[in-house]
Design a protein around this motif. Structure first.
Motif, PDB file in Angstrom:
ATOM      1  N   LYS A 318      32.592  46.275  80.463  1.00 31.79           N
ATOM      2  CA  LYS A 318      31.511  47.209  80.784  1.00 31.79           C
ATOM      3  C   LYS A 318      30.223  46.840  80.036  1.00 31.79           C
ATOM      4  N   ARG A 324      30.452  40.430  78.628  1.00 31.82           N
ATOM      5  CA  ARG A 324      30.151  41.480  79.596  1.00 31.82           C
ATOM      6  C   ARG A 324      29.380  40.870  80.770  1.00 31.82           C
ATOM      7  N   ALA A 340      29.132  49.876  85.917  1.00 34.09           N
ATOM      8  CA  ALA A 340      30.194  49.208  85.159  1.00 34.09           C
ATOM      9  C   ALA A 340      31.539  49.908  85.375  1.00 34.09           C
TER      10      ALA A 340
END
Length: 448
Positions: A318, A324, A340
Motif C-alpha cells: 500500500k 510500494r 491502494a
C-alpha cells in the motif's frame, strides 16, 4: 477380474498410468483397503487485507455475505488461460484467527508456510517436517511418488523457492518445468529421453503408442471403468497438446513466437498435471507454490484499479513502505489509500480465482468413489496474513474437500490458536488421532 493398482498402459518405450478403477479393488471385501485420502497445499504469497478477507461472523457461508476479497467464490468469467469458474463458496470453509507469528520470525519466508513448529528466531527454515511431509508418512502408501512439489518460480533460495521439508530441514526438491514434469510422470522412467523427443518431433501423442494396450484393457473392464479410462486419457491428450504447443521442435523452423509459458501459464499446467498424478494414484500429496514473495505480477490480465504491472509484493504494501507502487505518491493521502486498498482486494480476488480453478478441476475429476475433491483435503495458505504490515496473527486460511467427513460452506474462528492447532485438526481428518501438534503444541481448533 482384478487389475493391479500400479498397472500401466504400455507401448514402444512409453507408459501411461491409469486412474484408480473399481477393477483395482480386492475381490474379497474383507481385504478391501480404505479409499485413498489425498492432501493438496496451495500457496500464494504476500497475504491479503484481513479486514476485506475474513467473514464478519462465524457460521454458515452465504453468497450474499462474502467479503470483498471472496466475491468471486460466486463464479467468474474466463481470463487469459484460465476458464470461467463455477461457484465454490459451498465447497470451502474459511478459518480466521490462526496465529503464525509464533511459528515464523521472518517477515517473508514461504519456507515456513506449511510448518507448525517455531523457527526459534533463527533462520526461517523448518526444523521439523512440514504438514505435507507429515501426512505423506501416513497416506502415501505404495504410490510411486511420496509427494509432488510443484512451483513455477525460478527462485531456489531455501526460504523462498521451497515450501516442503522433511525432518531436520531437509528440503523436498520442486519441479519447475511442466514439460519435464509431464515426461517424468507419464513416460516410462526406464526409457531413454530420446523416445519422448521422437514423439515430439513427429507431433505424435504418447497415447498413439499405448492405444492398442488401451483397447485390450477396455475389453476387460466394466462400463464405469471404461468411461473413467476414456476421460483420463482424453485429459492426458489435451494437456500434452497444450504443452507441446509451447515446446519448440528441434526439426522445424519455428514461426513467429506466440505467448510462451510465463509464471501463470506454467502454474496452470502444473495444477493440471498434479491433478492427473492424483487421479492416477501416482501420489496422494500435492504441493502447489504459485510464486516466491517477489516474483508474482499480473501483467497481461488488466486488473482494475490500476494494478497494471506492479508486483504483488509492491501492491501488498500500500503506502509508506519502500517497496510500494509509487504511482500513488502524488495523490492526496485519502485517495491514494482508497486505491491502494482496492488494489489489494483485486489481487486477493485473483488468487481466490486460481484456487477456485483448482477446486473446480478436482470436482470434475471422477474417481472410483466420487471425485478428487471428495477424497481430498485442500489447504490455501500464505507466508503472511496482512501483506502490508507483515502481520502473521490472522492468516488467510481456506480448507476444502471432504476427507474424514470434513464439512464445508462455513466460517470458523480459531481464537488466536497457533498454526499447530490448524494442522492438528487437518491431521485428525486423515485418521491420525493427535491430541496436540506443533511447537507451541496445541490441540485441534474447536468447531473445525
Amino acid at each position: 477380474m482384478k487389475i493391479s493398482r500400479r498397472a500401466l498402459l504400455r507401448g514402444a518405450g512409453v507408459a501411461v498410468a491409469l486412474p484408480f478403477l473399481d477393477a483395482m479393488r480386492p475381490q474379497r471385501a474383507s481385504a478391501a483397503p480404505a479409499d485413498p485420502k489425498r492432501f493438496v497445499a496451495f500457496f500464494v504469497p504476500n497475504g491479503t487485507d484481513p479486514g476485506a478477507w475474513h467473514p464478519r461472523t462465524a457460521g454458515p457461508l452465504s453468497a450474499e455475505g462474502l467479503t470483498p476479497c471472496l466475491v468471486d467464490m460466486k463464479g467468474f468469467d474466463a481470463e487469459r488461460e484460465w476458464p470461467a469458474g463455477d461457484p465454490i463458496w459451498r465447497d470451502v470453509t474459511m478459518v480466521s484467527g490462526v496465529d503464525h507469528q509464533v511459528i515464523c520470525s521472518d517477515i517473508h519466508s514461504p519456507a515456513m508456510a506449511l510448518c507448525a513448529h517455531t523457527d526459534g528466531g533463527g533462520q526461517a527454515v523448518p526444523k521439523n517436517a512440514t504438514l505435507d511431509q507429515y501426512l505423506a508418512e501416513h497416506i502415501a502408501a505404495e504410490t510411486p511418488y511420496r509427494s509432488l512439489n510443484l512451483s513455477p518460480t525460478g527462485d531456489t533460495a531455501v526460504t523462498q523457492g521451497f515450501i516442503s521439508f522433511r525432518d531436520g530441514g531437509q528440503v523436498e526438491d520442486a519441479f519447475r518445468d511442466p514439460a519435464a514434469l509431464f515426461d517424468t510422470l507419464f513416460s516410462n522412467l526406464g526409457s531413454p529421453n530420446e523416445d519422448m523427443d521422437n514423439i515430439r518431433r513427429r507431433r505424435a501423442s504418447v497415447l498413439d503408442w499405448v492405444r492398442e494396450d488401451a483397447r485390450r484393457l477396455n475389453q476387460r473392464l466394466g462400463a464405469a471403468d471404461r468411461a473413467r479410462v476414456e476421460q483420463h486419457l482424453e485429459s492426458v491428450f489435451e494437456l500434452e497438446k497444450q504443452i507441446q504447443s509451447t515446446t519448440q521442435s528441434s526439426c522445424t523452423v519455428p514461426g513467429k513466437p506466440t505467448r510462451g509459458l510465463d509464471l501463470h501459464g506454467k502454474f496452470k499446467k502444473m495444477i493440471d498435471l498434479g491433478l492427473l498424478a492424483l487421479t492416477c494414484d501416482l501420489t496422494r500429496v500435492l504441493v502447489l507454490q504459485y510464486s516466491n514473495s517477489w516474483g508474482l505480477d499480473f501483467s497481461g490480465y488488466d486488473l482494475p484499479d490500476g494494478v497494471g504491472t506492479w508486483s504483488d509484493h509492491f501492491i501488498s504494501h500500500k503506502l509508506g513502505d519502500r517497496d510500494r507502487a509509487t504511482d500513488l505518491d502524488s495523490l492526496p493521502q485519502a485517495e491514494a489509500m482508497r486505491i491502494a486498498n482496492a488494489r489489494v482486494v483485486q489481487t486477493s480476488r485473483f488468487k481466490v480465482r486460481r484456487f477456485a480453478y483448482l477446486l473446480n478441476a478436482m470436482k470434475a475429476a471422477t474417481t472410483a468413489t466420487g471425485n478428487l475433491l471428495d477424497e481430498s483435503l485442500v489447504l490455501y495458505t500464505s507466508e503472511n496474513g496482512d501483506g502490508d504490515s507483515h502481520g502473521r496473527k490472522n492468516m488467510p486460511i481456506m480448507l476444502a474437500g471432504r476427507v474424514g467427513g470434513f464439512q464445508t460452506g462455513r466460517a470458523v474462528h480459531a481464537n488466536n490458536a497457533p498454526t499447530g492447532a490448524l494442522h492438528c485438526s487437518i491431521i485428525n481428518y486423515f485418521g491420525v488421532e493427535l491430541s496436540k501438534y506443533g511447537d507451541p503444541a496445541s490441540g485441534p481448533i474447536a468447531g473445525l
